[in-house]
Design a protein around this motif. Structure first.
Motif, PDB file in Angstrom:
ATOM      1  N   LEU A 101       0.836  -1.203   0.000  1.00  0.00           N
ATOM      2  CA  LEU A 101       0.000   0.000   0.000  1.00  0.00           C
ATOM      3  C   LEU A 101       0.875   1.259   0.000  1.00  0.00           C
ATOM      4  CD1 LEU A 101      -2.829  -1.098   2.469  1.00  0.00           C
ATOM      5  CD2 LEU A 101      -2.592  -1.524   0.021  1.00  0.00           C
ATOM      6  N   ARG A 137      -7.696  -5.598   5.111  1.00  0.00           N
ATOM      7  CA  ARG A 137      -8.263  -6.210   3.903  1.00  0.00           C
ATOM      8  C   ARG A 137      -9.739  -5.859   3.763  1.00  0.00           C
ATOM      9  NH1 ARG A 137      -5.810 -10.775   6.325  1.00  0.00           N
ATOM     10  NH2 ARG A 137      -3.699 -11.184   5.565  1.00  0.00           N
ATOM     11  N   LEU A 162     -10.195  -2.368   2.544  1.00  0.00           N
ATOM     12  CA  LEU A 162      -9.893  -2.290   1.111  1.00  0.00           C
ATOM     13  C   LEU A 162     -11.044  -2.854   0.281  1.00  0.00           C
ATOM     14  CD1 LEU A 162      -6.147  -3.395   1.241  1.00  0.00           C
ATOM     15  CD2 LEU A 162      -6.985  -1.130   0.600  1.00  0.00           C
ATOM     16  N   ASN A 182     -13.963  -0.724  -0.097  1.00  0.00           N
ATOM     17  CA  ASN A 182     -13.706   0.394  -0.992  1.00  0.00           C
ATOM     18  C   ASN A 182     -13.286  -0.068  -2.392  1.00  0.00           C
ATOM     19  OD1 ASN A 182     -13.730   3.180   0.617  1.00  0.00           O
ATOM     20  ND2 ASN A 182     -12.969   1.584   1.993  1.00  0.00           N
ATOM     21  N   PHE A 233     -11.307  -2.650  -3.557  1.00  0.00           N
ATOM     22  CA  PHE A 233      -9.958  -3.091  -3.928  1.00  0.00           C
ATOM     23  C   PHE A 233      -9.662  -4.481  -3.388  1.00  0.00           C
ATOM     24  CE2 PHE A 233      -5.376  -3.523  -3.298  1.00  0.00           C
ATOM     25  CZ  PHE A 233      -4.919  -3.210  -4.570  1.00  0.00           C
ATOM     26  N   GLN A 234      -9.281  -5.407  -4.278  1.00  0.00           N
ATOM     27  CA  GLN A 234      -8.845  -6.738  -3.883  1.00  0.00           C
ATOM     28  C   GLN A 234      -7.570  -7.152  -4.615  1.00  0.00           C
ATOM     29  OE1 GLN A 234     -13.129  -8.542  -4.169  1.00  0.00           O
ATOM     30  NE2 GLN A 234     -11.928  -9.951  -2.916  1.00  0.00           N
ATOM     31  N   GLY A 235      -6.818  -6.153  -5.077  1.00  0.00           N
ATOM     32  CA  GLY A 235      -5.554  -6.443  -5.743  1.00  0.00           C
ATOM     33  C   GLY A 235      -5.693  -6.904  -7.180  1.00  0.00           C
ATOM     34  N   LYS A 236      -6.876  -6.767  -7.743  1.00  0.00           N
ATOM     35  CA  LYS A 236      -7.095  -7.229  -9.116  1.00  0.00           C
ATOM     36  C   LYS A 236      -6.745  -6.134 -10.118  1.00  0.00           C
ATOM     37  CE  LYS A 236     -10.788 -10.363  -7.614  1.00  0.00           C
ATOM     38  NZ  LYS A 236     -12.228 -10.699  -7.679  1.00  0.00           N
ATOM     39  N   GLN A 252      -7.956  -2.209 -10.515  1.00  0.00           N
ATOM     40  CA  GLN A 252      -8.449  -1.652  -9.261  1.00  0.00           C
ATOM     41  C   GLN A 252      -7.415  -0.700  -8.656  1.00  0.00           C
ATOM     42  OE1 GLN A 252      -9.392  -5.090  -6.823  1.00  0.00           O
ATOM     43  NE2 GLN A 252     -11.426  -5.291  -7.733  1.00  0.00           N
ATOM     44  N   SER A 253      -7.887   0.330  -7.996  1.00  0.00           N
ATOM     45  CA  SER A 253      -6.998   1.305  -7.358  1.00  0.00           C
ATOM     46  C   SER A 253      -7.137   1.253  -5.846  1.00  0.00           C
ATOM     47  CB  SER A 253      -7.336   2.724  -7.846  1.00  0.00           C
ATOM     48  OG  SER A 253      -7.152   2.827  -9.241  1.00  0.00           O
ATOM     49  N   VAL A 254      -6.014   1.417  -5.153  1.00  0.00           N
ATOM     50  CA  VAL A 254      -6.040   1.458  -3.690  1.00  0.00           C
ATOM     51  C   VAL A 254      -6.785   2.724  -3.254  1.00  0.00           C
ATOM     52  CG1 VAL A 254      -4.634   1.617  -1.599  1.00  0.00           C
ATOM     53  CG2 VAL A 254      -3.860   0.210  -3.530  1.00  0.00           C
ATOM     54  N   PRO A 255      -7.745   2.602  -2.336  1.00  0.00           N
ATOM     55  CA  PRO A 255      -8.456   3.801  -1.868  1.00  0.00           C
ATOM     56  C   PRO A 255      -7.513   4.750  -1.144  1.00  0.00           C
ATOM     57  CG  PRO A 255      -9.019   1.884  -0.523  1.00  0.00           C
ATOM     58  CD  PRO A 255      -8.252   1.368  -1.687  1.00  0.00           C
TER      59      PRO A 255
END
Length: 315
Positions: free
Chosen positions: A48, A249, A252, A255, A257-260, A263-266
């Motif tokens: 992150l 997790r 995330l 918001n 995001f699951q690492g796919k 997708q963007s980190v909030p």
């Protein structure tokens, strides 16, 4: 508050450096490892963008405590912790698998089970289980030890052996040590009013002997429930109050995001970062049974360098 997210040390005799997702590992004279637990935080195999103040100190001190508390079960790599964020130990040749042991059906295993799958890493899971239900016996669900930037992947015992990743004799010892460490961790957790739900162990080899390496029983590598509320919450089908980074997790996922891909980190606002830091302090104090003593973070890199250099002069 300061957080250590990058390191660039040059110790006397340094022969290599490896920057992992959370830890930076410096090799000295090809024989010792200086492992710096940074304040980086990862989830879904993604680092992150913001560091979490004091996280590295907490992880390092918990791991050091549990390495000492399990040294009678299996030798481990630790020699000393010359700084609150550093452990120095023996360099071992790591096995290319991580040993994950689960006492309860939750987390990624539950998400897999909920999708209809009834076998995880070659271990058959019975029908009719519920989230957070205890397994009759703990199960081992190993993963590959992925390179930086790649996801760890589930693997079965038979695949590990057929691919020659670990010999039969050594793998049997890894399973034995894994279960014994998990039982010890479970006993220690119970004294703190906690349940050790699942965890992972990494092992290496040195001079023909197996060593426990890396971290152990930290909230980054383990999940804990509270004993006093477990049964009632389970019977009601409600979420367990837990000690792990699962809350990160969940934030995330809430918001998007699951690492796919795509997708963007909030946004990690100062309030979010401070809240995660406070949760980690709670984790430390509950897991260790000790009050957390914040180290001086005015100049973290300078402090670490001095402490490590002074220690290396003694070995």
């Amino acid at each position: 508050m300061n957080a250590l997210t990058n390191t660039d040390f040059h110790f006397d005799g340094q022969t290599n450096v490896y920057h992992g997702k959370v830890r930076d590992v410096y090799t000295v004279k090809n024989d010792l490892l200086v492992m710096v637990a940074t304040d980086r935080i990862s989830a879904f195999d993604v680092v992150l963008p913001k560091g979490i103040p004091y996280k590295g100190q907490m992880l390092n001190q918990i791991a050091a405590k549990f390495l000492d508390a399990t040294a009678d079960i299996v030798p481990n790599w630790k020699l000393a912790s010359p700084d609150p964020m550093v452990t120095v130990g023996l360099r071992c040749e790591g096995y290319p698998v991580e040993m994950i042991v689960r006492g309860y059906l939750c987390g990624s295993a539950w998400r897999t089970y909920k999708s209809g799958v009834r076998e995880i890493c070659g271990v058959k899971i019975p029908d009719g289980m519920r989230e957070n239900q205890r397994f009759p016996q703990p199960i081992i669900t190993p993963t590959t030890k992925a390179e930086l930037g790649r996801h760890d992947e589930d693997i079965t015992r038979d695949e590990i052996l057929s691919q020659g990743l670990v010999s039969v004799e050594e793998y049997e010892m890894l399973e034995k040590y894994t279960m014994e460490l998990f039982m010890r961790g479970t006993e220690i957790a119970a004294k703190r009013g906690l349940i050790l739900v699942d965890t992972k162990y990494e092992f290496g080899r040195r001079d023909g002997k197996i060593y426990l390496i890396d971290e152990i029983h930290t909230p980054d590598s383990s999940r804990y429930f509270y004993v006093d509320s477990y049964q009632e919450l389970f019977e009601k089908g409600e979420a367990q109050k837990q000690l792990s980074k699962e809350f990160v997790r969940e934030w995330l996922m809430e918001n998007g995001f699951q690492g796919k891909d795509g997708q963007s980190v909030p946004e990690m606002t100062p309030e979010i970062v401070a809240g995660i830091s406070e949760r980690y302090i709670e984790l430390f104090e509950n897991i260790s049974g000790e009050s957390f003593d914040k180290a001086d973070i005015a100049d973290i890199s300078k402090r670490i360098e001095k402490n490590v250099v002074d220690y290396l002069k003694t070995v």
